[in-house]
Write an enzyme that holds these catalytic residues in place. Structure first.
Site, mmCIF file in Angstrom:
data_model
loop_
_atom_site.group_PDB
_atom_site.id
_atom_site.type_symbol
_atom_site.label_atom_id
_atom_site.label_comp_id
_atom_site.label_asym_id
_atom_site.label_seq_id
_atom_site.Cartn_x
_atom_site.Cartn_y
_atom_site.Cartn_z
ATOM 1 N N GLU A 236 87.225 32.121 28.718
ATOM 2 C CA GLU A 236 86.799 33.438 29.196
ATOM 3 C C GLU A 236 86.015 34.240 28.156
ATOM 4 O O GLU A 236 85.433 35.265 28.473
ATOM 5 C CB GLU A 236 88.011 34.219 29.713
ATOM 6 C CG GLU A 236 89.158 34.288 28.717
ATOM 7 C CD GLU A 236 90.403 34.945 29.311
ATOM 8 O OE1 GLU A 236 90.518 35.020 30.538
ATOM 9 O OE2 GLU A 236 91.243 35.390 28.513
ATOM 10 N N THR B 49 91.551 26.571 10.880
ATOM 11 C CA THR B 49 90.504 27.569 10.650
ATOM 12 C C THR B 49 89.118 26.907 10.645
ATOM 13 O O THR B 49 88.176 27.404 11.266
ATOM 14 C CB THR B 49 90.771 28.322 9.335
ATOM 15 O OG1 THR B 49 91.848 29.219 9.565
ATOM 16 C CG2 THR B 49 89.563 29.102 8.853
ATOM 17 N N HIS C 125 101.112 63.583 26.386
ATOM 18 C CA HIS C 125 101.479 62.598 25.367
ATOM 19 C C HIS C 125 100.872 62.989 24.018
ATOM 20 O O HIS C 125 99.773 62.530 23.690
ATOM 21 C CB HIS C 125 100.953 61.206 25.756
ATOM 22 C CG HIS C 125 101.642 60.594 26.928
ATOM 23 N ND1 HIS C 125 102.759 59.811 26.797
ATOM 24 C CD2 HIS C 125 101.374 60.661 28.253
ATOM 25 C CE1 HIS C 125 103.155 59.401 28.003
ATOM 26 N NE2 HIS C 125 102.331 59.908 28.896
ATOM 27 N N GLU D 85 101.546 61.950 21.209
ATOM 28 C CA GLU D 85 101.437 60.803 20.294
ATOM 29 C C GLU D 85 100.018 60.233 20.230
ATOM 30 O O GLU D 85 99.624 59.650 19.223
ATOM 31 C CB GLU D 85 102.440 59.705 20.681
ATOM 32 C CG GLU D 85 102.176 58.969 21.998
ATOM 33 C CD GLU D 85 102.836 59.610 23.208
ATOM 34 O OE1 GLU D 85 103.103 60.829 23.167
ATOM 35 O OE2 GLU D 85 103.062 58.897 24.220
ATOM 36 N N CYS E 160 106.502 63.199 28.264
ATOM 37 C CA CYS E 160 106.158 62.910 29.661
ATOM 38 C C CYS E 160 107.422 62.641 30.472
ATOM 39 O O CYS E 160 108.122 63.565 30.824
ATOM 40 C CB CYS E 160 105.147 61.761 29.724
ATOM 41 S SG CYS E 160 104.165 61.822 31.224
HETATM 42 N N1 GLN Z 1 106.514 58.575 35.792
HETATM 43 C C1 GLN Z 1 106.245 59.926 35.414
HETATM 44 C C2 GLN Z 1 105.040 60.488 36.145
HETATM 45 O O1 GLN Z 1 104.256 59.767 36.686
HETATM 46 C C3 GLN Z 1 106.026 60.032 33.913
HETATM 47 C C4 GLN Z 1 104.804 59.349 33.447
HETATM 48 C C5 GLN Z 1 104.781 59.088 31.975
HETATM 49 O O2 GLN Z 1 105.804 59.163 31.317
HETATM 50 N N2 GLN Z 1 103.634 58.764 31.441
HETATM 51 O O3 GLN Z 1 104.870 61.674 36.195
#
Ligand code: GLN
Length: 543
Positions: free
Chosen positions: A150, A191, A507, A509, A381
């Site tokens: 691929e 290699t 998020h 992070e 989240c």
């Molecule tokens: N499952 C939850 C939602 O869709 C949280 C999503 C997540 O943690 N990224 O809102």
């Protein structure tokens, strides 16, 4: 004139091309160049959005809402820049685009073929990155291992690009394995074979990075040089290391920056290495040690939470602390679990993102334990949604409150499907994705961390706090410290009176970087340290 570097991998998958690419990017940035990176994934999925985290690790979200391979996260962290949806594409997305063009009639009756139409589309995308971002260098990492069927269209595309832009503007870097036998002998034949394979396809590697568990000696170098036609000084080693952030420095020590500049005829423009060196130094010489429990669904054998792990590490750097992560499988936390024993040496608890109902009750138990025992808690989240559910059930007296993702019949749907998500059937790229602004309330943990009224954070979710319960939750002591600018979406919730208990619908992070730790992770780790200190002191007093 933009220069192009192409990174391929040999012998085994998971050889570390992503970190190698990111590290090379960093050292070129340290030399004063503007760099952009793209990862090509040779699978047929259009993007990483619906791929199983156990198989594929984390889905990284760019600010413009692309669901990408986790390597894009590594690039952002090492380069210290925000990339975008151009930075990751797959065979599936290339074919989709070409077939859509064919259906529209854009090819004016031509026979549409792998060569030139697919290869042209691949080249167009790589060139576009150079053009749109006005960078000095575009580094392209090709996923997979040389020899995979691929990969062929991608190898052909980069071969052609080298012809088009000129060999003096192209560098091929091959990352391959030198295998060590139990008796300590280094073996280079696999290699050699992978380089030969690449050469058969018309690509001649300029630079070879040998992944190895021990230093390779000059005889091995000489042999590869002779048999594969790579100059000996262009054969470097990538020794196994625990500290990935150190890799750009290891590369630089071996002269990689100089070799790449020489090959691409680039003069060093700056010496910006100091900041990275200082960061690695802090990382390797911590003053404190703390333990954080991550209670999640993908806690074994995959990189499903790699950005969370990295962001925690960055928070540690900001606080001179080494953070050990204790992985707790949420499903294993049940009524029978002795939580005191489970969290005995834990200084902070984090529940990361996730989908579906598996493990939810275990996460909620962890939230309750953190709240009742004043242990710093950070929910990301789904982890924020668990915080809200636990608070609703046990503080606001909304018995059996839940998210409708988990229990559609719950009497108190405190977390519910977003309005804009109703009626969406397709799973790919249909969530609320990418960055959105959020307005912060003053005198909250959030405002203290960010020190600004409006922030931009990245999202990936379908569910949200149900506005019908906002006032009840607030009256019971839940501070809704961050909301969307029109006030319609809750983005951050904090438990008032708890030393540090916060959940974000976004998020954070994804935006944390080693040189610029995310403010919420920085302050979470600070709170964890304070908590550890207090527990130690009270133990001392008691003892
Ligand atoms: N499952 C939850 C939602 O869709 C949280 C999503 C997540 O943690 N990224 O809102």
């Amino acid at each position: 004139m933009t220069k192009y570097i192409f990174v391929t991998g040999g012998v085994i998958s998971g050889i570390g091309k992503g970190i190698t690419t990111a590290s090379l990017g960093r050292l070129l940035i340290n030399r004063g160049f503007k760099v952009n990176v793209v990862k090509i994934d040779p699978y047929l999925n259009v993007d990483a959005g619906v791929m199983n985290p156990f198989q594929h690790g984390e889905v990284f979200v760019t600010h413009d809402g692309a669901e990408t391979d986790l390597d894009v996260g590594n690039y952002e962290r090492f380069l210290g820049v925000d990339l975008n949806r151009q930075s990751n594409f797959t065979t599936g997305s290339v074919y989709l685009e070409v077939i859509e063009k064919e259906r529209r009639g854009d090819y004016l009756g031509q026979t549409v073929q792998l060569i030139p139409h697919i290869t042209d589309e691949i080249k167009r995308r790589i060139y576009q990155i150079g053009k749109d971002n006005a960078v000095d260098i575009v580094i392209t990492e090709i996923g997979g291992t040389i020899g995979d069927f691929e990969m062929l269209p991608f190898v052909e595309a980069i071969r052609q690009m080298a012809v088009e832009v000129g060999r003096e503007n192209t560098l091929f870097l091959h990352v391959s394995l030198i295998y060590t036998l139990p008796n300590g002998e280094s073996k280079s034949k696999p290699t050699q074979h992978s380089i030969r394979k690449l050469q058969e396809l018309g690509v001649h590697p300029d630079l070879l990075l040998c992944r190895t568990s021990q230093h390779i000696d000059n005889s091995v170098r000489r042999k590869i040089a002779l048999l594969c036609g790579i100059s000996e000084d262009f054969i470097l080693e990538g020794l196994d290391t625990k500290c990935v952030d150190e890799i750009p420095l290891n590369f630089e020590e071996q002269g990689m920056g100089h070799l790449v500049s020489k090959k691409l005829r680039l003069e060093r423009r700056a010496t910006l290495d100091a900041e990275w060196i200082a960061m690695v130094d802090k990382l390797k010489n911590p003053q404190h040690k703390i333990n954080i429990a991550i209670v999640g669904k993908y806690t074994t054998g995959c990189d499903a939470y790699i950005s969370v792990q990295e962001a925690i590490k960055h928070g540690g750097i900001a606080n001179n602390a080494e953070v050990h992560i204790e992985w707790i499988e949420a499903e294993d936390v049940t009524e029978q679990t002795d939580l005191d024993a489970l969290f005995q040496n834990i200084d902070g608890i984090l529940v990361p993102g996730g989908f579906g109902d598996r493990g939810i009750e275990g996460m909620i138990k962890a939230v309750k334990y953190a709240r009742e025992n004043s242990i710093p808690y950070f929910g990301l989240c789904l982890g924020m949604q668990c915080l809200v559910i636990e608070f609703a059930r046990n503080v606001a007296n909304l018995k059996n409150a839940n998210s409708t993702e988990v229990d559609e019949q719950t009497p108190y749907p405190v977390i519910d499907l977003m309005l804009e998500q109703r009626g969406i059937a397709d799973k790919g790229a249909t969530m609320r994705l990418g960055h959105y602004p959020c307005v912060l309330k003053e005198n909250t943990i959030s405002y203290d961390a960010y020190q600004q009224p409006i922030i931009l954070e990245r999202h990936r979710h379908r569910y949200e706090v149900n506005n019908d319960y906002r006032s009840q939750l607030a009256a019971a002591g839940l501070t809704l410290s961050g909301v969307s600018p029109d006030g319609s979406l809750v983005e951050i919730a904090e438990v008032a009176g708890h030393p540090w208990m916060l959940g974000s619908q976004f998020h954070p992070e994804f935006q944390s970087k080693p040189l610029t730790p995310h403010p919420l992770f920085r302050d979470f780790i600070a709170a964890v340290l304070t908590h550890q200190h207090q527990v130690k002191n009270s133990d001392l007093n008691r003892g």
